[in-house]
Design an enzyme around this catalytic site. Structure first.
Site, PDB file in Angstrom:
ATOM      1  CB  ILE A   4      50.525  41.271  35.024  1.00 35.39           C
ATOM      2  CG1 ILE A   4      51.459  41.148  33.820  1.00 35.39           C
ATOM      3  CG2 ILE A   4      50.015  39.900  35.469  1.00 35.39           C
ATOM      4  CD1 ILE A   4      52.714  40.316  34.094  1.00 35.39           C
ATOM      5  CB  THR A   5      45.099  42.370  37.156  1.00 34.47           C
ATOM      6  OG1 THR A   5      44.685  41.068  36.718  1.00 34.47           O
ATOM      7  CG2 THR A   5      44.661  43.409  36.128  1.00 34.47           C
ATOM      8  N   GLY A   6      47.043  41.688  39.651  1.00 34.08           N
ATOM      9  CA  GLY A   6      47.375  40.740  40.726  1.00 34.08           C
ATOM     10  C   GLY A   6      48.782  40.185  40.598  1.00 34.08           C
ATOM     11  CE1 TYR A  59      38.148  31.184  41.698  1.00 31.92           C
ATOM     12  CE2 TYR A  59      37.915  28.826  41.338  1.00 31.92           C
ATOM     13  CZ  TYR A  59      38.668  29.997  41.253  1.00 31.92           C
ATOM     14  OH  TYR A  59      39.947  29.953  40.720  1.00 31.92           O
ATOM     15  CG  ASN A 115      50.336  41.522  44.985  1.00 34.78           C
ATOM     16  OD1 ASN A 115      49.406  41.694  44.206  1.00 34.78           O
ATOM     17  ND2 ASN A 115      50.178  40.957  46.168  1.00 34.78           N
ATOM     18  CB  SER A 116      50.508  37.370  45.135  1.00 37.44           C
ATOM     19  OG  SER A 116      50.069  36.106  45.529  1.00 37.44           O
ATOM     20  N   GLY A 117      51.847  34.975  43.489  1.00 35.36           N
ATOM     21  CA  GLY A 117      51.464  33.781  42.722  1.00 35.36           C
ATOM     22  C   GLY A 117      51.805  33.808  41.240  1.00 35.36           C
TER      23      GLY A 117
HETATM   24  N1  LIG Z   1      46.556  28.659  41.956  1.00 34.16           N
HETATM   25  C1  LIG Z   1      45.726  27.811  41.356  1.00 34.16           C
HETATM   26  O1  LIG Z   1      45.794  26.580  41.542  1.00 34.16           O
HETATM   27  C2  LIG Z   1      44.701  28.331  40.424  1.00 34.16           C
HETATM   28  C3  LIG Z   1      43.842  27.403  39.801  1.00 34.16           C
HETATM   29  C4  LIG Z   1      42.905  27.858  38.890  1.00 34.16           C
HETATM   30  C5  LIG Z   1      42.828  29.214  38.600  1.00 34.16           C
HETATM   31  N2  LIG Z   1      43.653  30.102  39.243  1.00 34.16           N
HETATM   32  C6  LIG Z   1      43.510  31.528  38.904  1.00 34.16           C
HETATM   33  O2  LIG Z   1      44.792  32.126  38.785  1.00 34.16           O
HETATM   34  C7  LIG Z   1      44.682  33.537  39.025  1.00 34.16           C
HETATM   35  C8  LIG Z   1      45.834  33.993  39.889  1.00 34.16           C
HETATM   36  O3  LIG Z   1      45.702  33.460  41.182  1.00 34.16           O
HETATM   37  P1  LIG Z   1      46.925  32.889  42.041  1.00 34.16           P
HETATM   38  O4  LIG Z   1      46.763  31.432  42.105  1.00 34.16           O
HETATM   39  O5  LIG Z   1      48.193  33.471  41.574  1.00 34.16           O
HETATM   40  O6  LIG Z   1      46.514  33.452  43.489  1.00 34.16           O
HETATM   41  P2  LIG Z   1      47.161  34.551  44.449  1.00 34.16           P
HETATM   42  O7  LIG Z   1      48.594  34.232  44.719  1.00 34.16           O
HETATM   43  O8  LIG Z   1      46.234  34.633  45.611  1.00 34.16           O
HETATM   44  O9  LIG Z   1      47.099  35.873  43.590  1.00 34.16           O
HETATM   45  C9  LIG Z   1      45.869  36.518  43.382  1.00 34.16           C
HETATM   46  C10 LIG Z   1      46.150  37.964  43.086  1.00 34.16           C
HETATM   47  O10 LIG Z   1      44.894  38.612  42.866  1.00 34.16           O
HETATM   48  C11 LIG Z   1      44.885  39.808  43.638  1.00 34.16           C
HETATM   49  N3  LIG Z   1      43.542  40.286  43.953  1.00 34.16           N
HETATM   50  C12 LIG Z   1      42.585  39.708  44.723  1.00 34.16           C
HETATM   51  N4  LIG Z   1      41.538  40.530  44.845  1.00 34.16           N
HETATM   52  C13 LIG Z   1      41.832  41.662  44.139  1.00 34.16           C
HETATM   53  C14 LIG Z   1      41.167  42.887  43.898  1.00 34.16           C
HETATM   54  N5  LIG Z   1      39.982  43.178  44.455  1.00 34.16           N
HETATM   55  N6  LIG Z   1      41.764  43.805  43.106  1.00 34.16           N
HETATM   56  C15 LIG Z   1      42.988  43.576  42.575  1.00 34.16           C
HETATM   57  N7  LIG Z   1      43.688  42.448  42.798  1.00 34.16           N
HETATM   58  C16 LIG Z   1      43.105  41.504  43.561  1.00 34.16           C
HETATM   59  C17 LIG Z   1      45.661  39.439  44.890  1.00 34.16           C
HETATM   60  O11 LIG Z   1      46.041  40.605  45.607  1.00 34.16           O
HETATM   61  P3  LIG Z   1      46.414  40.526  47.182  1.00 34.16           P
HETATM   62  O12 LIG Z   1      47.787  39.908  47.254  1.00 34.16           O
HETATM   63  O13 LIG Z   1      46.369  41.951  47.601  1.00 34.16           O
HETATM   64  O14 LIG Z   1      45.370  39.659  47.823  1.00 34.16           O
HETATM   65  C18 LIG Z   1      46.836  38.696  44.265  1.00 34.16           C
HETATM   66  O15 LIG Z   1      47.763  39.606  43.765  1.00 34.16           O
HETATM   67  C19 LIG Z   1      43.302  33.761  39.620  1.00 34.16           C
HETATM   68  O16 LIG Z   1      42.466  34.309  38.623  1.00 34.16           O
HETATM   69  C20 LIG Z   1      42.831  32.351  39.980  1.00 34.16           C
HETATM   70  O17 LIG Z   1      41.427  32.214  39.922  1.00 34.16           O
HETATM   71  C21 LIG Z   1      44.588  29.685  40.140  1.00 34.16           C
END
Ligand SMILES: NC(=O)c1ccc[n+]([C@@H]2O[C@H](COP(=O)([O-])OP(=O)(O)OC[C@H]3O[C@@H](n4cnc5c(N)ncnc54)[C@H](OP(=O)(O)O)[C@@H]3O)[C@@H](O)[C@H]2O)c1
Length: 302
Positions: A18-20, A174, A22-24
């Protein structure tokens, strides 16, 4: 009956990257798959953050096992290095969740000089997937789940200025990257079907989920207006745990099939359901164009 993380079938013996994570949403998906016995490989750009997340996960479960790998999706050489390491160490993979993402930062360039959101959200995940296909295809019914967003419906591929060299609109870029996620995942599934592969490619979007995505975007833009807007929108957001359900459903439900997209019941919140992909992603000619263009970029920087 509502589909929750408890509905996930046993994952013992299965390996998931799973990429990313560590968060969310990625973190919640890692937790749910671990609870069901999977080996979860956390692909993160900061090994320090990944280690902290791993410790948190280990406090909540005794099941499964966790491995960490450094993957910076803004750097194609990091992706190639991580892929080679994974192939050598595991030699097989059941599930890849292309989850990591960055949302609407000021104009930023990846290590290869590409617009950051195109590079991280779309191209990096495409490169990772292509590199890992040989070990995915070794496993029966392996899946690639790519995480998109409702922004796919606003997205337009800026064919004449894919890398925002002439002008940059951070929300436009985006949406472009999230539409590209859908075009890539559908094209991948079509290609897998054509080659009679047993692997499949699916999509998921979380609706609106409270994660670091919004706060990272606000701080990178120093935008107090967006900070207030997100606060006002507070009641609309669901938890990261709820937001992770569509990707978990696409990754594990026996009902989910290649080419499908799952999202929350009411589009922005709720339990997962089958939903439609943006009409702009359905044009096969354009999907092929984006694939070939992206493939050429990946090759160029190999
Ligand atoms: N949350 C929402 O409401 C929402 C809505 C629509 C779509 N999404 C999608 O859901 C997915 C997950 O996002 P999230 O909401 O869980 O946000 P998040 O908590 O900010 O998690 C994003 C993750 O992506 C990592 N990341 C960012 N840049 C990276 C890079 N260059 N290389 C490797 N990892 C990288 C971050 O690492 P760091 O911690 O090091 O920054 C973090 O682990 C994303 O694709 C986002 O577009 C989210």
């Amino acid at each position: 009956m509502k589909w929750t993380k408890h509905s996930i079938p046993d994952q013992t013996g299965r390996i998931a990257l799973i990429t990313g994570s560590n968060s969310g949403l990625g973190f919640e998906s890692a937790k749910a798959l671990l609870d069901k016995g999977a080996t979860v490989i956390m692909g993160c750009r900061s090994l320090q953050k990944a280690q902290t997340a791993k410790e948190l996960l280990l406090q909540s479960t005794n099941a499964g096992s966790i491995d960490l790998i450094h993957i910076d999706l803004a750097d194609l050489s990091s992706i190639h290095k991580a892929s080679e390491e994974l192939k050598a160490k595991y030699g097989r993979l059941n599930l890849l969740i292309n989850n990591a993402g960055v949302m609407a930062p000021p104009l930023t360039r990846s290590n290869q000089g590409l617009e950051l959101q195109f590079a991280v959200n779309h191209l990096g995940h495409m490169a990772l997937t292509i590199n890992l296909l040989p070990i995915l295809e070794k496993e029966r019914a392996s899946r690639v789940v790519t995480v998109t967003s409702g922004a796919q419906f606003m997205g337009q591929i800026s064919w004449g200025d894919l890398q925002s060299e002439k002008s940059y609109n951070r929300w436009g870029a985006y949406s472009q990257s999230k539409l590209a996620n859908v075009m890539f995942a559908l094209e991948l599934d079509a290609r897998l079907r054509q080659s009679e592969s047993d692997s499949s490619s699916l999509l998921a979007h979380p609706g609106l989920a409270r994660t670091n995505l919004q706060s990272t975007s606000v701080s990178s833009n120093k935008s107090w207006q967006e900070a207030i807007a997100y606060q006002l929108m507070g009641p609309l957001f669901q938890s990261a745990k709820m937001g992770s359900l569509p990707q978990l459903y696409a990754a594990t439900s026996i009902k989910a099939k290649g080419g499908q997209q799952y999202g929350p019941n009411f589009n922005f919140r709720g339990f997962p359901k089958l939903c439609r992909s943006a009409p702009s992603a359905l044009n096969k000619k354009k999907r092929k164009m984006l694939w070939e263009l992206s493939e050429a970029l990946i090759e160029k920087f190999k």
